[in-house]
Write a protein that holds these residues in place. Structure first.
Motif, short mmCIF file in Angstrom:
data_model
loop_
_atom_site.label_atom_id
_atom_site.label_comp_id
_atom_site.label_asym_id
_atom_site.label_seq_id
_atom_site.Cartn_x
_atom_site.Cartn_y
_atom_site.Cartn_z
N UNK A 1 15.56 -50.69 -15.98
CA UNK A 1 16.30 -51.90 -15.60
C UNK A 1 17.19 -52.33 -16.75
N UNK A 2 18.32 -52.95 -16.40
CA UNK A 2 19.19 -53.50 -17.43
C UNK A 2 19.76 -54.83 -16.98
N UNK A 3 20.14 -55.63 -17.95
CA UNK A 3 20.71 -56.95 -17.69
C UNK A 3 22.20 -56.92 -17.94
N UNK A 4 22.96 -57.39 -16.96
CA UNK A 4 24.40 -57.57 -17.12
C UNK A 4 24.61 -59.09 -17.15
N UNK A 5 25.01 -59.60 -18.28
CA UNK A 5 25.11 -61.06 -18.44
C UNK A 5 26.33 -61.62 -17.74
N UNK A 6 26.12 -62.69 -16.98
CA UNK A 6 27.23 -63.47 -16.45
C UNK A 6 27.59 -64.52 -17.50
N UNK B 1 22.29 -53.88 -4.64
CA UNK B 1 21.59 -52.67 -4.23
C UNK B 1 20.09 -52.91 -4.10
N UNK B 2 19.52 -53.62 -5.06
CA UNK B 2 18.08 -53.89 -5.04
C UNK B 2 17.73 -54.80 -3.86
N UNK C 1 20.10 -54.90 -12.88
CA UNK C 1 20.54 -53.62 -12.31
C UNK C 1 19.45 -52.58 -12.53
N UNK C 2 19.32 -51.70 -11.56
CA UNK C 2 18.38 -50.60 -11.69
C UNK C 2 17.94 -50.12 -10.32
N UNK D 1 8.27 -52.80 -16.17
CA UNK D 1 9.73 -52.65 -16.26
C UNK D 1 10.40 -53.99 -16.51
N UNK D 2 9.93 -55.05 -15.84
CA UNK D 2 10.48 -56.38 -16.08
C UNK D 2 10.16 -56.86 -17.49
N UNK D 3 8.96 -56.57 -17.97
CA UNK D 3 8.60 -56.95 -19.34
C UNK D 3 9.53 -56.26 -20.33
#
Length: 167
Positions: A14-19, A64-65, A99-100, A109-111
């Motif tokens: 998982x990855x974070x795309x910052x707004x 997608x998720x 995303x992921x 995965x969230x941790x």
């Protein structure tokens, strides 16, 4: 939107795309979810978290998720708009898109995704079907797990049902 700015390590699912990423970002309370059609239940939940005095950061699940979990008609609003709407609330310090692969939804995965934020707490609503996973994730992060009340009858699914019924 900006990429993760160091909040994603290569190889993590998982990855974070910052707004909107608040700076400095120290010890926030983190909430993750869909937040598809903003309603009073969302506002009450997020406001009650912010009232505890820590910065609030919200992770928005990618299109997608959401589509994989809730079906082809969801989400109603694209992730970028959901992240922008949530970030516009005065009680929210920042938001990012998760995303992921949709199959990756486990607490570990969230941790891994949230670890670079050093969250003070993970918050979720009472009755969340992922309560135990969120508690385990909070423990793995050395964070508190905050379970807050759910506003009965106020969910995106309920709102969409009322809308369909009224048409």
């Amino acid at each position: 939107m900006t990429d993760t700015d160091g909040t994603h390590e290569a190889g993590l699912p998982l990855r974070a795309i910052w707004f909107r990423r608040p700076e400095p970002l120290e010890g926030p309370v983190v909430v993750t979810g869909v937040f598809d059609v903003l309603h009073v239940g969302h506002v009450r939940f997020l406001t009650s978290i912010a009232e505890r005095g820590l910065p609030l950061v919200v992770g928005i699940e990618s299109d997608e998720r959401v589509r994989a979990w809730k079906g082809p008609g969801r989400p109603i609003n694209p992730a970028e708009e959901r992240a922008e709407t949530i970030a516009a609330l005065s009680c929210v310090s920042g938001s990012f898109i998760i995303e992921g692969p949709p199959s990756v939804a486990d607490w570990a995965a969230y941790a891994d995704l949230l670890r670079p934020l050093s969250p003070a707490a993970l918050a979720f609503t009472a009755g969340d079907r992922y309560t135990q996973a969120k508690i385990r994730g909070a423990e793995a992060l050395g964070a508190q797990a905050w379970e807050l009340p759910f506003t009965p009858g106020r969910s995106t699914t309920a709102a969409l049902g009322r809308l369909a019924h009224s048409l």
